[in-house]
Write an enzyme that holds these catalytic residues in place. Structure first.
Site, PDB file in Angstrom:
ATOM      1  N   ASP A  68     -44.549  59.505 -83.804  1.00 18.27           N
ATOM      2  CA  ASP A  68     -44.494  59.665 -85.251  1.00 18.27           C
ATOM      3  C   ASP A  68     -43.207  59.024 -85.724  1.00 18.27           C
ATOM      4  OD1 ASP A  68     -45.951  60.645 -87.537  1.00 18.27           O
ATOM      5  OD2 ASP A  68     -44.214  61.909 -87.916  1.00 18.27           O
ATOM      6  N   PHE A 148     -44.586  44.870 -88.993  1.00 19.71           N
ATOM      7  CA  PHE A 148     -45.585  45.520 -89.858  1.00 19.71           C
ATOM      8  C   PHE A 148     -44.866  46.464 -90.821  1.00 19.71           C
ATOM      9  CE2 PHE A 148     -45.727  49.896 -88.202  1.00 19.71           C
ATOM     10  CZ  PHE A 148     -45.022  49.749 -87.014  1.00 19.71           C
ATOM     11  N   GLY A 149     -45.631  47.078 -91.688  1.00 16.11           N
ATOM     12  CA  GLY A 149     -45.110  48.124 -92.569  1.00 16.11           C
ATOM     13  C   GLY A 149     -43.916  47.668 -93.405  1.00 16.11           C
ATOM     14  N   ASP A 151     -41.089  46.526 -92.404  1.00  9.20           N
ATOM     15  CA  ASP A 151     -40.185  45.585 -91.717  1.00  9.20           C
ATOM     16  C   ASP A 151     -39.593  44.502 -92.626  1.00  9.20           C
ATOM     17  OD1 ASP A 151     -40.302  46.872 -89.320  1.00  9.20           O
ATOM     18  OD2 ASP A 151     -41.739  45.509 -88.394  1.00  9.20           O
ATOM     19  N   LYS A 170     -37.154  42.743 -81.804  1.00 11.74           N
ATOM     20  CA  LYS A 170     -37.319  44.013 -82.536  1.00 11.74           C
ATOM     21  C   LYS A 170     -37.357  45.182 -81.543  1.00 11.74           C
ATOM     22  CE  LYS A 170     -40.191  46.866 -85.482  1.00 11.74           C
ATOM     23  NZ  LYS A 170     -41.428  47.118 -86.208  1.00 11.74           N
ATOM     24  N   ARG A 176     -38.373  52.594 -82.335  1.00 10.16           N
ATOM     25  CA  ARG A 176     -39.435  52.796 -81.337  1.00 10.16           C
ATOM     26  C   ARG A 176     -38.991  52.290 -79.970  1.00 10.16           C
ATOM     27  NH1 ARG A 176     -42.721  50.906 -84.241  1.00 10.16           N
ATOM     28  NH2 ARG A 176     -43.238  52.881 -85.220  1.00 10.16           N
TER      29      ARG A 176
HETATM   30  P1  IMP Z   1     -47.178  57.441 -88.761  1.00 11.96           P
HETATM   31  O1  IMP Z   1     -46.119  57.564 -87.697  1.00 11.96           O
HETATM   32  O2  IMP Z   1     -48.460  56.925 -88.222  1.00 11.96           O
HETATM   33  O3  IMP Z   1     -47.277  58.662 -89.599  1.00 11.96           O
HETATM   34  O4  IMP Z   1     -46.749  56.277 -89.767  1.00 11.96           O
HETATM   35  C1  IMP Z   1     -45.510  55.755 -89.797  1.00 11.96           C
HETATM   36  C2  IMP Z   1     -45.367  54.811 -90.975  1.00 11.96           C
HETATM   37  O5  IMP Z   1     -43.974  54.501 -91.067  1.00 11.96           O
HETATM   38  C3  IMP Z   1     -46.069  53.472 -90.765  1.00 11.96           C
HETATM   39  O6  IMP Z   1     -47.330  53.437 -91.339  1.00 11.96           O
HETATM   40  C4  IMP Z   1     -45.129  52.497 -91.465  1.00 11.96           C
HETATM   41  O7  IMP Z   1     -45.389  52.525 -92.848  1.00 11.96           O
HETATM   42  C5  IMP Z   1     -43.770  53.144 -91.228  1.00 11.96           C
HETATM   43  N1  IMP Z   1     -43.167  52.603 -89.989  1.00 11.96           N
HETATM   44  C6  IMP Z   1     -42.981  53.252 -88.810  1.00 11.96           C
HETATM   45  N2  IMP Z   1     -42.419  52.441 -87.905  1.00 11.96           N
HETATM   46  C7  IMP Z   1     -42.259  51.252 -88.528  1.00 11.96           C
HETATM   47  C8  IMP Z   1     -41.751  50.011 -88.068  1.00 11.96           C
HETATM   48  O8  IMP Z   1     -41.357  49.799 -86.912  1.00 11.96           O
HETATM   49  N3  IMP Z   1     -41.746  49.026 -88.994  1.00 11.96           N
HETATM   50  C9  IMP Z   1     -42.180  49.195 -90.274  1.00 11.96           C
HETATM   51  N4  IMP Z   1     -42.709  50.326 -90.731  1.00 11.96           N
HETATM   52  C10 IMP Z   1     -42.742  51.363 -89.859  1.00 11.96           C
END
Ligand code: IMP
Length: 200
Positions: A68, A148-149, A151, A170, A176
């Site tokens: 998470d 992604f997300g 970043d 990264k 992570r």
């Molecule tokens: P969950 O852990 O599935 O609840 O979601 C985590 C959310 O945080 C993702 O959908 C992204 O929006 C954001 N997130 C988590 N880790 C990263 C990353 O390494 N890069 C960019 N966004 C991240």
């Protein structure tokens, strides 16, 4: 040996595959075992990671890793935080919303960090937990095409966004990547996982 990765997020899954490259596991996904992701009802990243890993391990009777993670922005009192994936409906809209919310915030108050909690659960319910963090700032506009997300909005102290780094770079510095480095060290101490071989 099969290791279930309890996520449905494709971006994460890609990173997990390369973070565990070389480990003697056949990685399987929730989709592979016909399980749905549980509702994230925890009040911390660690609780949600454990929730995902426990649900997967119970359903599939496999060793399971739950992750998470999220983005915590100081000027927003830690938001989007636990709700990072639900902050808006698409990744692009989430990035736009963040930029809008920070429109009047100057560079010196745009500090943020990514946080990742990992939980490993054995088929018998035994568990291990690690965390990782990556510090930076929220940029004024998206830059970069990798990752992604959030970043493209997450600026490192050297001025590059996480989306301007190669996947390997990264993984070396990300929340992570750090949580996985610690988890792999823990996994290497678990004889059932390593088959008593300390090298992978
Ligand atoms: P969950 O852990 O599935 O609840 O979601 C985590 C959310 O945080 C993702 O959908 C992204 O929006 C954001 N997130 C988590 N880790 C990263 C990353 O390494 N890069 C960019 N966004 C991240």
């Amino acid at each position: 040996m099969k290791l279930l990765i309890a996520t449905t997020n494709r971006g994460k899954l890609g990173e997990v595959r390369s973070l565990l490259a070389g480990a003697p596991f056949e990685l399987v996904t929730l989709e592979d075992v016909g399980a749905a992701a549980p509702e994230e009802t925890g009040t911390t990243f660690a609780e949600n990671a454990a929730l995902k890993a426990n649900a997967g391990a119970r359903h599939a009777r496999l060793w399971t890793l739950g992750d998470d993670s999220g983005l915590c922005v100081d000027a927003l009192d830690g938001r989007p935080g636990l709700a990072s994936a639900r902050y808006d409906t698409t990744e692009e809209r989430r990035r736009e919303k963040l930029l809008r919310e920070l429109a009047d915030v100057p560079a010196e108050r745009r500090d943020a960090h990514f946080f990742c909690a990992l939980s490993l659960v054995a088929p018998d319910g035994k568990s291990w937990a690690t965390t990782g963090r990556c510090d930076g700032k929220i940029a004024f506009a998206a830059r970069g095409t990798q990752g992604f997300g959030y970043d493209p909005l997450f600026e490192l102290p050297d001025g590059r966004t996480l989306a301007e780094l190669s996947a390997d770079d990264k993984n070396r510095i990300s929340h992570r990547g750090r949580a996985f480095a610690e988890m792999v060290r823990a996994m290497l101490q678990i004889p059932e996982l390593t088959g008593r071989s300390a090298a992978w």
